[in-house]
Design an enzyme around this catalytic site. Structure first.
Site, PDB file in Angstrom:
ATOM      1  N   CYS A   1       5.284   9.167  -0.489  1.00 52.62           N
ATOM      2  CA  CYS A   1       3.934   9.678  -0.277  1.00 52.62           C
ATOM      3  C   CYS A   1       3.649  10.665  -1.399  1.00 52.62           C
ATOM      4  CB  CYS A   1       3.803  10.359   1.080  1.00 52.62           C
ATOM      5  SG  CYS A   1       2.182  11.114   1.310  1.00 52.62           S
TER       6      CYS A   1
ATOM      7  N   ARG B   1       0.836  -1.206   0.000  1.00 51.71           N
ATOM      8  CA  ARG B   1       0.000   0.000   0.000  1.00 51.71           C
ATOM      9  C   ARG B   1       0.876   1.264   0.000  1.00 51.71           C
ATOM     10  NH1 ARG B   1      -0.400   4.710   2.647  1.00 51.71           N
ATOM     11  NH2 ARG B   1       0.023   3.628   4.610  1.00 51.71           N
TER      12      ARG B   1
ATOM     13  N   HIS C   1       5.948   4.453  12.445  1.00 51.41           N
ATOM     14  CA  HIS C   1       5.874   4.347  10.977  1.00 51.41           C
ATOM     15  C   HIS C   1       6.847   5.374  10.417  1.00 51.41           C
ATOM     16  CE1 HIS C   1       3.271   4.034   7.183  1.00 51.41           C
ATOM     17  NE2 HIS C   1       3.842   5.213   6.977  1.00 51.41           N
TER      18      HIS C   1
HETATM   19  P1  HMG Z   1     -12.533  14.913  -2.195  1.00 52.07           P
HETATM   20  O1  HMG Z   1     -12.387  15.254  -3.635  1.00 52.07           O
HETATM   21  O2  HMG Z   1     -12.510  15.999  -1.189  1.00 52.07           O
HETATM   22  O3  HMG Z   1     -13.821  13.980  -1.927  1.00 52.07           O
HETATM   23  O4  HMG Z   1     -11.424  13.855  -1.821  1.00 52.07           O
HETATM   24  P2  HMG Z   1     -15.338  14.139  -2.177  1.00 52.07           P
HETATM   25  O5  HMG Z   1     -16.027  13.483  -1.007  1.00 52.07           O
HETATM   26  O6  HMG Z   1     -15.702  15.560  -2.519  1.00 52.07           O
HETATM   27  O7  HMG Z   1     -15.540  13.223  -3.475  1.00 52.07           O
HETATM   28  C1  HMG Z   1     -14.995  13.559  -4.734  1.00 52.07           C
HETATM   29  C2  HMG Z   1     -15.034  12.333  -5.620  1.00 52.07           C
HETATM   30  O8  HMG Z   1     -14.234  11.272  -5.061  1.00 52.07           O
HETATM   31  C3  HMG Z   1     -16.424  11.738  -5.811  1.00 52.07           C
HETATM   32  O9  HMG Z   1     -16.459  11.145  -7.093  1.00 52.07           O
HETATM   33  C4  HMG Z   1     -16.462  10.642  -4.775  1.00 52.07           C
HETATM   34  O10 HMG Z   1     -17.371   9.641  -5.069  1.00 52.07           O
HETATM   35  C5  HMG Z   1     -15.047  10.120  -4.853  1.00 52.07           C
HETATM   36  P3  HMG Z   1     -17.022  11.924  -8.387  1.00 52.07           P
HETATM   37  O11 HMG Z   1     -18.431  12.285  -7.992  1.00 52.07           O
HETATM   38  O12 HMG Z   1     -16.150  13.146  -8.578  1.00 52.07           O
HETATM   39  O13 HMG Z   1     -16.919  10.927  -9.484  1.00 52.07           O
HETATM   40  N1  HMG Z   1     -14.611   9.464  -3.604  1.00 52.07           N
HETATM   41  C6  HMG Z   1     -14.063   8.242  -3.545  1.00 52.07           C
HETATM   42  N2  HMG Z   1     -13.776   7.341  -4.488  1.00 52.07           N
HETATM   43  C7  HMG Z   1     -13.211   6.182  -4.074  1.00 52.07           C
HETATM   44  N3  HMG Z   1     -12.925   5.905  -2.791  1.00 52.07           N
HETATM   45  C8  HMG Z   1     -13.204   6.783  -1.820  1.00 52.07           C
HETATM   46  C9  HMG Z   1     -13.796   8.011  -2.189  1.00 52.07           C
HETATM   47  N4  HMG Z   1     -14.185   9.082  -1.480  1.00 52.07           N
HETATM   48  C10 HMG Z   1     -14.694   9.958  -2.355  1.00 52.07           C
HETATM   49  N5  HMG Z   1     -12.911   6.498  -0.547  1.00 52.07           N
HETATM   50  C11 HMG Z   1     -10.560  12.005  -0.558  1.00 52.07           C
HETATM   51  C12 HMG Z   1     -11.324  13.317  -0.515  1.00 52.07           C
HETATM   52  C13 HMG Z   1     -10.249  11.645   0.874  1.00 52.07           C
HETATM   53  C14 HMG Z   1     -11.440  10.951  -1.192  1.00 52.07           C
HETATM   54  C15 HMG Z   1      -9.288  12.230  -1.397  1.00 52.07           C
HETATM   55  O14 HMG Z   1      -8.635  13.347  -0.915  1.00 52.07           O
HETATM   56  C16 HMG Z   1      -8.385  11.039  -1.354  1.00 52.07           C
HETATM   57  O15 HMG Z   1      -8.683   9.974  -1.888  1.00 52.07           O
HETATM   58  N6  HMG Z   1      -7.229  11.172  -0.703  1.00 52.07           N
HETATM   59  C17 HMG Z   1      -6.329  10.051  -0.522  1.00 52.07           C
HETATM   60  C18 HMG Z   1      -4.966  10.491  -0.447  1.00 52.07           C
HETATM   61  C19 HMG Z   1      -4.070   9.315  -0.210  1.00 52.07           C
HETATM   62  O16 HMG Z   1      -4.396   8.181  -0.492  1.00 52.07           O
HETATM   63  N7  HMG Z   1      -2.866   9.614   0.312  1.00 52.07           N
HETATM   64  C20 HMG Z   1      -1.894   8.617   0.573  1.00 52.07           C
HETATM   65  C21 HMG Z   1      -2.228   7.768   1.737  1.00 52.07           C
HETATM   66  S1  HMG Z   1      -1.864   8.526   3.311  1.00 52.07           S
HETATM   67  C22 HMG Z   1      -0.214   8.136   3.602  1.00 52.07           C
HETATM   68  O17 HMG Z   1       0.425   7.589   2.757  1.00 52.07           O
HETATM   69  C23 HMG Z   1       0.350   8.435   4.953  1.00 52.07           C
HETATM   70  C24 HMG Z   1       0.522   7.189   5.827  1.00 52.07           C
HETATM   71  O18 HMG Z   1       1.345   6.225   5.182  1.00 52.07           O
HETATM   72  C25 HMG Z   1       1.168   7.591   7.177  1.00 52.07           C
HETATM   73  C26 HMG Z   1       2.415   8.468   7.019  1.00 52.07           C
HETATM   74  O19 HMG Z   1       3.362   8.048   6.346  1.00 52.07           O
HETATM   75  O20 HMG Z   1       2.397   9.533   7.601  1.00 52.07           O
HETATM   76  C27 HMG Z   1      -0.814   6.532   6.136  1.00 52.07           C
HETATM   77 MG    MG Z   2       3.485   6.342   5.116  1.00 52.62          MG
END
Ligand code: HMG
Ligand code: MG
Length: 295
Positions: A238, A14, A205
């Site tokens: 990231c 992931r 992490h």
């Molecule tokens: P948004 O644009 O604000 O969301 O994104 P929204 O609620 O306004 O929805 C917009 C569109 O996204 C809609 O579709 C929703 O249906 C769809 P449209 O009508 O435009 O076709 N949508 C989704 N689709 C699939 N799965 C979902 C989902 N939610 C809404 N769950 C959102 C907000 C959170 C969805 C977006 O910002 C996002 O996906 N962000 C993810 C970012 C990410 O994955 N970052 C990396 C992971 S975090 C990380 O790596 C850190 C970690 O490792 C710890 C560390 O290292 O610190 C964990």
């Molecule tokens: Mg991470």
């Protein structure tokens, strides 16, 4: 006191693959099978986030429905909101993780909302997870620094960690998203969080951008934490933290722990082979020093 056994939470499929060139679903399935065969029992296999934001994870439903399950292994999914949780549940994820940040700017860039808004969104997710008896892990990002804000106060890390813990997360994983932390700062941060969340419920992490992850873990090993996240072959980074490299390579962590007489249940050679195979598919050398030395 040093732990005698450590639990490793493998995030390569992931956190790793979300920030590498996209690989096929088949390659991911093979990686996940290889990781389980090496003895890892906690595998983050995908994430149900917006495919527009992170296209590399768009096949997560296929991964969860197609992967062969090994008994005793927990396959986990990252879920930012209720929609993500529902998709994860429908795909058969054993557990999910929500993710918040100790930095406002990072929260905005990563999940498009403020820290407080993100917590509001987690409330219904937690309620439904409870109804389905799905354990929820909580990540806090930017615990030792932020790509946009720089310094982060340990009190803010403690505040967000406590909220996620009190909401029902069974474990809080403290993320040094951009790998800037150093050992003394890491200890201070853990000390602050351990005042509000039981230390045995914490995981670390650490991304290895500045090469400090192993030193940071060593510095915190005698504090009562016995869970560490790591990424095979040091995969990843990231997408919303430019320049961040992958997590600490799992092989390097396992080598250090075994060298200290701490058990992990992992076969290092099998793990290194898993990491070398996926590195070859991605087209780069493994970021694990141990895997390269063994080869
Ligand atoms: P948004 O644009 O604000 O969301 O994104 P929204 O609620 O306004 O929805 C917009 C569109 O996204 C809609 O579709 C929703 O249906 C769809 P449209 O009508 O435009 O076709 N949508 C989704 N689709 C699939 N799965 C979902 C989902 N939610 C809404 N769950 C959102 C907000 C959170 C969805 C977006 O910002 C996002 O996906 N962000 C993810 C970012 C990410 O994955 N970052 C990396 C992971 S975090 C990380 O790596 C850190 C970690 O490792 C710890 C560390 O290292 O610190 C964990
Ligand atoms: Mg991470």
């Amino acid at each position: 006191m040093m732990p005698t056994t450590v639990s490793i939470f493998e995030v390569g499929a992931r956190d790793g693959l979300q920030n590498e060139v996209a690989v096929t679903t088949q390659a991911k399935l093979q990686l996940i099978a290889d990781l389980a065969a090496s003895g890892l029992t906690r595998i983050e296999a995908g994430s149900f986030v917006s495919p527009k934001w992170v296209p590399q994870m768009a096949d997560s439903a296929d991964i969860f429905t197609q992967m062969p399950r090994v008994k005793g292994v927990t396959y986990s999914a990252l879920t930012p909101n209720l929609k993500g949780f529902e998709l994860a549940l429908a795909s058969g994820a054993d557990e999910v993780a929500i993710f918040g940040a100790a930095s406002e700017s990072f929260s905005q860039k990563n999940i498009n909302c403020s820290i407080d808004e993100s917590i509001e969104r987690f409330i219904p997710l937690m309620q439904i997870a409870k109804q389905h008896s799905i354990p929820v892990r909580g990540y806090v990002s930017c615990v030792l620094g932020c790509p946009y804000e720089g310094h982060i106060e340990v009190n803010e890390v403690a505040r967000v960690s406590e909220i996620l813990y009190k909401m029902g997360c069974y474990e809080i994983s403290l993320g040094d998203t951009i790998g800037v932390g150093t050992p003394v700062n890491a200890r201070r941060m853990v000390e602050a969080v351990a005042k509000v969340v039981p230390v045995e419920k914490l995981a670390l992490h650490f991304h290895d951008t500045y090469g400090q992850a192993l030193a940071n873990i060593f510095a915190c090993l005698d504090m009562g934490i016995a869970t560490f996240d790591a990424s095979v072959a040091g995969l990843g980074g990231c997408p919303y933290a430019k320049g961040a490299s992958g997590n600490l390579a799992t092989e390097d962590l396992v080598y250090m722990l075994h060298g200290m007489g701490i058990e992990t249940g992992i076969d290092l050679n099998k793990l290194a082979t898993a990491g070398n195979n996926i590195s070859q598919i991605i087209g780069r050398k493994s970021a694990s020093k141990v895997a390269n030395a063994l080869a």
